[in-house]
Design an enzyme around this catalytic site. Structure first.
Site, short mmCIF file in Angstrom:
data_model
loop_
_atom_site.label_atom_id
_atom_site.label_comp_id
_atom_site.label_asym_id
_atom_site.label_seq_id
_atom_site.Cartn_x
_atom_site.Cartn_y
_atom_site.Cartn_z
N LYS A 1 0.82 -1.22 0.00
CA LYS A 1 0.00 0.00 0.00
C LYS A 1 0.85 1.26 0.00
O LYS A 1 0.46 2.28 -0.57
CB LYS A 1 -0.98 0.01 1.16
CG LYS A 1 -0.38 0.16 2.54
CD LYS A 1 -1.47 0.16 3.60
CE LYS A 1 -0.89 0.35 4.99
NZ LYS A 1 0.05 -0.71 5.39
N ARG B 1 -5.82 3.38 11.92
CA ARG B 1 -5.48 1.97 12.12
C ARG B 1 -6.58 1.23 12.88
O ARG B 1 -6.58 0.00 12.92
CB ARG B 1 -4.17 1.83 12.92
CG ARG B 1 -2.93 2.16 12.13
CD ARG B 1 -1.69 1.90 12.96
NE ARG B 1 -0.48 2.36 12.31
CZ ARG B 1 0.24 1.64 11.46
NH1 ARG B 1 -0.13 0.41 11.17
NH2 ARG B 1 1.34 2.13 10.91
N ARG C 1 16.27 -8.47 8.20
CA ARG C 1 15.81 -7.61 9.29
C ARG C 1 14.87 -8.39 10.19
O ARG C 1 14.14 -9.28 9.73
CB ARG C 1 15.06 -6.39 8.74
CG ARG C 1 15.89 -5.46 7.88
CD ARG C 1 15.09 -4.23 7.51
NE ARG C 1 13.72 -4.56 7.09
CZ ARG C 1 12.73 -3.71 7.04
NH1 ARG C 1 12.91 -2.45 7.39
NH2 ARG C 1 11.52 -4.08 6.63
#
Length: 210
Positions: free
Chosen positions: A13, A88, A155
């Site tokens: 996104k 959110r 990561r």
């Protein structure tokens, strides 16, 4: 045109938000970027944020909402904006409505969880900043950076268990926004494609459609 981008972490996104901003000349409002900038600035808002981040706590809704309100009030947002990373949660969406902010479209980038896990867990990075993917963007020599010869690593955010936890949080806290905005007639779902350009084409169609 005021747009919200929705989608699970790793769905792409952020990339599509950038494409929309570039094509339609709209500013991107990424709460993550705003928070990082505020922390660096030493402003009052930054000091408030620092209290939470230093303690390892989530930044409360009211603080994030204040930051977004201030950003939307800037002159460059007069003709529209793209929100990436906010809202959110349902309470954040309700707060946005309470501010009187008119959202025109909510674009969801839909990618199955298993594809997201494969996509993110395949990422490899170098200390020089170069990034690779075990399937989509392989280095010339396995495990070695093409540019500086450094050793590639993974990561923590891209470890499968971390990705699955982030997806769990998304489904629990953020996914209910789909119903919230669908009931308002604003949700447009774009099925993520293998090729980014194909997803971009569908995203533009969703932005421009009725």
């Amino acid at each position: 045109m005021n747009i919200i981008m929705l989608g699970a972490p790793g769905a792409g996104k952020g990339t599509q938000a950038e494409n929309i901003c570039e094509k339609y000349n709209l500013p991107a409002i990424s709460t993550g970027n705003i928070i990082r900038a505020a922390l660096k600035s030493g402003s009052e808002a930054g000091k408030r944020l620092r209290e939470y981040t230093d303690a390892g706590k989530l930044v409360p809704d009211e603080v994030v909402i204040d930051i977004v309100r201030d950003r939307i009030a800037q002159p460059d947002c007069a003709n529209g904006f793209v929100l990436d990373g906010f809202p959110r949660t349902i309470p954040q969406a309700e707060a946005l409505d309470a501010m009187g902010v008119q959202i025109d479209k909510v674009i969801e980038i839909d990618v199955p969880d298993e594809k997201i896990v494969a996509r993110m867990s395949g990422r490899r990075t170098c200390a020089c900043g170069a990034s690779y993917h075990l399937e989509y963007k392989k280095p010339k020599v396995d495990g070695i950076c093409n540019y500086c010869g450094g050793t590639l690593g993974q990561r923590k955010d891209d470890l499968p268990e971390t990705v699955l936890e982030r997806l769990r949080v998304y489904h629990e806290q953020t996914e209910p926004l789909k119903d919230y905005y669908a009931k308002q007639g604003k949700l447009r779902t774009v099925v993520g494609q293998e090729e980014v350009a194909d997803t971009t084409r569908l995203t533009f169609a969703a932005v421009e459609g009725a």
